[in-house]
Design a protein around this motif. Structure first.
Motif, short mmCIF file in Angstrom:
data_model
loop_
_atom_site.label_atom_id
_atom_site.label_comp_id
_atom_site.label_asym_id
_atom_site.label_seq_id
_atom_site.Cartn_x
_atom_site.Cartn_y
_atom_site.Cartn_z
N VAL A 16 -13.08 -8.64 13.20
CA VAL A 16 -13.21 -7.40 12.44
C VAL A 16 -11.80 -6.87 12.14
O VAL A 16 -10.90 -6.98 12.96
N PHE A 17 -11.64 -6.29 10.94
CA PHE A 17 -10.34 -5.79 10.50
C PHE A 17 -10.48 -4.43 9.84
O PHE A 17 -11.51 -4.13 9.24
N HIS A 18 -9.41 -3.63 9.89
CA HIS A 18 -9.29 -2.51 8.97
C HIS A 18 -8.99 -3.15 7.62
O HIS A 18 -8.23 -4.12 7.54
N VAL A 19 -9.55 -2.63 6.57
CA VAL A 19 -9.36 -3.21 5.25
C VAL A 19 -7.87 -3.24 4.88
O VAL A 19 -7.36 -4.25 4.41
N THR A 20 -7.17 -2.15 5.13
CA THR A 20 -5.75 -2.10 4.79
C THR A 20 -4.92 -3.06 5.63
O THR A 20 -3.96 -3.65 5.15
N PHE A 53 -9.42 -19.73 -8.59
CA PHE A 53 -10.62 -18.94 -8.40
C PHE A 53 -10.53 -18.00 -7.20
O PHE A 53 -11.21 -16.99 -7.15
N ILE A 54 -9.73 -18.36 -6.22
CA ILE A 54 -9.57 -17.53 -5.03
C ILE A 54 -8.09 -17.17 -4.91
O ILE A 54 -7.25 -18.04 -4.70
N ARG A 55 -7.81 -15.87 -5.06
CA ARG A 55 -6.43 -15.40 -5.03
C ARG A 55 -6.25 -14.38 -3.91
O ARG A 55 -7.16 -13.63 -3.60
N GLN A 56 -5.07 -14.36 -3.36
CA GLN A 56 -4.73 -13.39 -2.32
C GLN A 56 -4.38 -12.05 -2.97
O GLN A 56 -3.67 -12.01 -3.97
N ILE A 57 -4.91 -10.97 -2.42
CA ILE A 57 -4.58 -9.63 -2.91
C ILE A 57 -3.34 -9.17 -2.15
O ILE A 57 -3.36 -9.08 -0.92
N GLN A 58 -2.29 -8.89 -2.87
CA GLN A 58 -1.04 -8.47 -2.25
C GLN A 58 -1.20 -7.08 -1.64
O GLN A 58 -1.95 -6.25 -2.13
N ALA A 59 -0.44 -6.83 -0.59
CA ALA A 59 -0.47 -5.53 0.08
C ALA A 59 0.06 -4.45 -0.85
O ALA A 59 0.93 -4.71 -1.69
N PHE A 60 -0.49 -3.27 -0.70
CA PHE A 60 -0.04 -2.13 -1.49
C PHE A 60 1.42 -1.84 -1.16
O PHE A 60 1.82 -1.87 0.00
N GLN A 61 2.21 -1.57 -2.18
CA GLN A 61 3.61 -1.21 -1.97
C GLN A 61 3.85 0.15 -2.58
O GLN A 61 3.56 0.39 -3.75
#
Length: 83
Positions: A16-20, A53-61
């Motif tokens: 389990v993770f925090h989304v952020t 088709f599957i890409r990593q979502i970069q962390a918010f900056q």
């Protein structure tokens, strides 16, 4: 340490993770294999290989310029409301 949580997308995985936190650690993906775009989270063990088709979502900056832009927009909205 607090906030919304979600689990690994793989069935029966208990991670389990925090989304952020997941996003900051490269575990949030964008999956466009189906007709609709999905944003699954995978643990390190189940993370798929990235592809077109599957890409990593970069962390918010954080960007101080974005705050300036939002303030400018707020002023413009206030002016329009006044008119």
């Amino acid at each position: 340490t607090s906030g919304a949580c979600c689990g690994c997308t793989v069935k029966n995985c208990l991670q389990v993770f925090h989304v952020t936190c997941a996003q900051a650690n490269g575990l949030l993906c964008e999956d466009v294999r189906k007709n609709n775009c999905q944003y699954p989270i995978y643990c390190e063990q189940h993370r798929p290989k990235l592809s077109k088709f599957i890409r990593q979502i970069q962390a918010f900056q954080y960007s101080p310029n974005a705050l300036v832009s939002m303030e400018q927009i707020k002023r413009q909205v206030d002016i329009l409301i006044f008119l």
